[in-house]
Design an enzyme around this catalytic site. Sequence first.
Site, PDB file in Angstrom:
ATOM      1  N   ASP A  80       0.830  -1.211   0.000  1.00  0.00           N
ATOM      2  CA  ASP A  80       0.000   0.000   0.000  1.00  0.00           C
ATOM      3  C   ASP A  80       0.865   1.261   0.000  1.00  0.00           C
ATOM      4  O   ASP A  80       2.085   1.206   0.267  1.00  0.00           O
ATOM      5  CB  ASP A  80      -0.913  -0.025   1.236  1.00  0.00           C
ATOM      6  N   ASP A 106     -10.792   2.135  -3.210  1.00  0.00           N
ATOM      7  CA  ASP A 106     -11.352   1.762  -1.904  1.00  0.00           C
ATOM      8  C   ASP A 106     -12.876   1.765  -1.949  1.00  0.00           C
ATOM      9  O   ASP A 106     -13.526   1.282  -1.023  1.00  0.00           O
ATOM     10  CB  ASP A 106     -10.885   2.746  -0.823  1.00  0.00           C
TER      11      ASP A 106
HETATM   12  C1  GLA Z   1      -5.742   1.819   2.208  1.00  0.00           C
HETATM   13  C2  GLA Z   1      -6.177   0.666   1.348  1.00  0.00           C
HETATM   14  C3  GLA Z   1      -7.233  -0.141   2.040  1.00  0.00           C
HETATM   15  C4  GLA Z   1      -6.705  -0.621   3.388  1.00  0.00           C
HETATM   16  C5  GLA Z   1      -6.213   0.552   4.203  1.00  0.00           C
HETATM   17  C6  GLA Z   1      -5.497   0.073   5.453  1.00  0.00           C
HETATM   18  O1  GLA Z   1      -6.772   2.745   2.361  1.00  0.00           O
HETATM   19  O2  GLA Z   1      -6.624   1.104   0.099  1.00  0.00           O
HETATM   20  O3  GLA Z   1      -7.633  -1.232   1.260  1.00  0.00           O
HETATM   21  O4  GLA Z   1      -5.654  -1.530   3.148  1.00  0.00           O
HETATM   22  O5  GLA Z   1      -5.300   1.365   3.480  1.00  0.00           O
HETATM   23  O6  GLA Z   1      -5.049   1.106   6.241  1.00  0.00           O
END
Ligand code: GLA
Length: 767
Positions: A507, A577
């Site tokens: 990420d 997301d």
């Molecule tokens: C980002 C990712 C999510 C999740 C969060 C965790 O927003 O896109 O899918 O993994 O971080 O903090």
Amino acid sequence: MIAEVARMIGRGTNAGTFCAAAKHRRKLRFIVLLCIAFGSTHLPLFAEGQSNAALIHFDSQAQVFRMDTADMSYVFGINEKKQLQAIYWGKRLSSADTFAMPHSDPGVSSFESSTNTTRQEFVGWGGGLYVEPDLKVTFPDGNRDLVLEYVSHRIDGNQLTILLKDISREVYVELQYQIDASTGVLTRSAQVHNRTSAPLTVEEIASATWNLPHGTDYRLRYLTGRWAGEWSLREQIVQPGKTILESRRGSTGAQNNPWFAIDKNGSNDQEYGDVWFGALGWSGSWQISIEQDATEQVRVTGGPNRFDFGYRLAPGEHLQSPDFYAGYSRDGIGGASRLLHRFEISNILPHAPSPKLRPILYNSWEATEFKVDEAGQEALAEKAASIGIERFVVDDGWFGQRSSDHAGLGDWYVNPVKFPHGLKPLIDKVHSLGMDFGLWVEPEMVNPDSDLYRKHPDWTLNFTGRPRTEGRNQLMLNLARPDVRAYVFQSLDKLLNENDIAFLKWDYNRNWSEPGWPAVAPEDEKKVYIAYIQNLYSILDELRTKHPHVEIESCSGGGSRVDLGIMYYTDEVWPSDNTDAFDRLLIQDGFTYAYAPGVMMAWVTDSPTWVNKRSLSLEYRFLSSMQGSLGVGANLNNWKPEDFATAKKMVTQYKQIRETVQRGSLYRLISPQKGSEQSVTESVSEDQRHAVAFAFLHSSQMLYPFPTIYLRGLKTDAMYRIDALDGKLSKNLPPVASGAFWMEHGVDVELRGDFQAAAFRLEIVER
Ligand code: GLA
């Protein structure tokens, strides 16, 4: 002459090394990175070689290069001023066609000189150039004039390398071309060498300029968006002036994606018409300019972003641009996407040309957020396994002092309270349930509240004495620093050595600010834009080499880091997301204009969705996600027995259609764009034996039926059996009919109501 040039630039013994390596693109990329990192400076020796392969020809009489694949020809030549001049790019021409030696355009007036009106492949800023340059440098004596001329070239199979040189100074540019036989996608890049005796600064470098045929009736398509609203497809008429698509964020970004498509006549048909398209393979700040100049010529120039750019090249050093890929399709924007998808599968993704199919994963994020622990994750794992999930992924919260997004990033040790016995018991449990194990990491970041930051506050991007702007309570590590690179690699390597991990979700949850690098000389600080990304790629490459079984997903708070550069090293990407299955129809539609459905992770999550508070049936949510790489991210602790039964059935169905969806050809039969009430996609397997279609209805109105679905891409004469995935096919359809029948007569589905979905499969039956 070539030997003379070789002598002039003081090399020869190492000649050819680079070209030999260039045969292997994957290897090449890494070698180039290493060359830059260590300042190695081999220039190839170009003999006027001829290709022994049929894809690239050089007509030495006419001084014309020609590249052909089954459906496309790309032609340019060397004009009397030794400029590389574009001649043709479009539908495949006859092998019997020949081309005259190109002559530069005379220009139209003293205001529009020949340099500007001649369609050049790669042009330095000099000699009165007003259109977008490909290369701009400043010399220490104040000279900023750079005029490049052809010196020599070399053809090596499907690769062409051309050497250019400034008219008086020892600045050389190697232009690299590679053509993919099956898709006609061209890969272009440039490498600039400083052979003068003093440092110079590269202020702008493009990978390539693509010249479109002369014309005024062009329309540009591009992608824009933001967090939870990525992949919005936009279109505009190409007008005189310039449109800049870009990211100044240090990474790819979601505001624009480094992809473009330009077609003629603005036809909205998915399947007919000329389309020129391209994508940059770069995960740092980037720029693509689409310019219609004073003589209405359209050119597309792309590379690292020019804003705040400055790369000092010491004598003997060189700088390699990223790859810029582009192609042409006669089969509309649908055909263009399919070529790009095929190219990604056969040339870009890890394990290309046969990347592995994506396993169906469960991810804990939306269920537990930061509240992960051994017992809770084991309980979820049991439930996930019961519906046929193949990979169990623990998301954020397992490490350091991470109980919210305020602390812990940078401390990559297992939290001893949440996992008192380490990760092993959970991983063993996951394995015993028949799944493999994946883990979330965000290696390029640090929270100020972390052991790492307390120890190394100087490791972040920063300007001395200035504030450090936080995003999501975190700062950016400066990956360009060798010590940071080493720390990040070692942390991940240790994690993978100590735990049986099959998958990392990598990420990246903020963009750059204060991009200073105080540890190097001020005149080298801006190198951070390149050096950071090179180190990111080299870490990924080294991890993959050392842990070949580990797969990686590129995530950036959703879809902020999806590009052909990162996809070289990552098996899949997280588009957004936003997991609302209705919003996802638009998001996924936009995504697939540039990227293959097989890398597009799509989770089934809870209803009502956190995003819009919209309620959607579990079937609808599954069918929306089954158009990409299926995952489940719902809180299984809240599911009822009937939910498990539905999920199990749909997971089983997905396994049967997985290869068709992930590797097949995508047809957008009804687009969800522009407020459409319906959306239909179809995927056809490479051998055309299988197809699957997904249909979605927003809301019925006035008793109107769902439009007939006309399939594409089937074998006209073959007989196909049709099967509903969910019983919503019209009763009036025969169970078996020809490909022609399904494509011309079409398929009716009985969809009525709000947020309804249906899916059906076709399979060839032997007569
Ligand atoms: C980002 C990712 C999510 C999740 C969060 C965790 O927003 O896109 O899918 O993994 O971080 O903090």
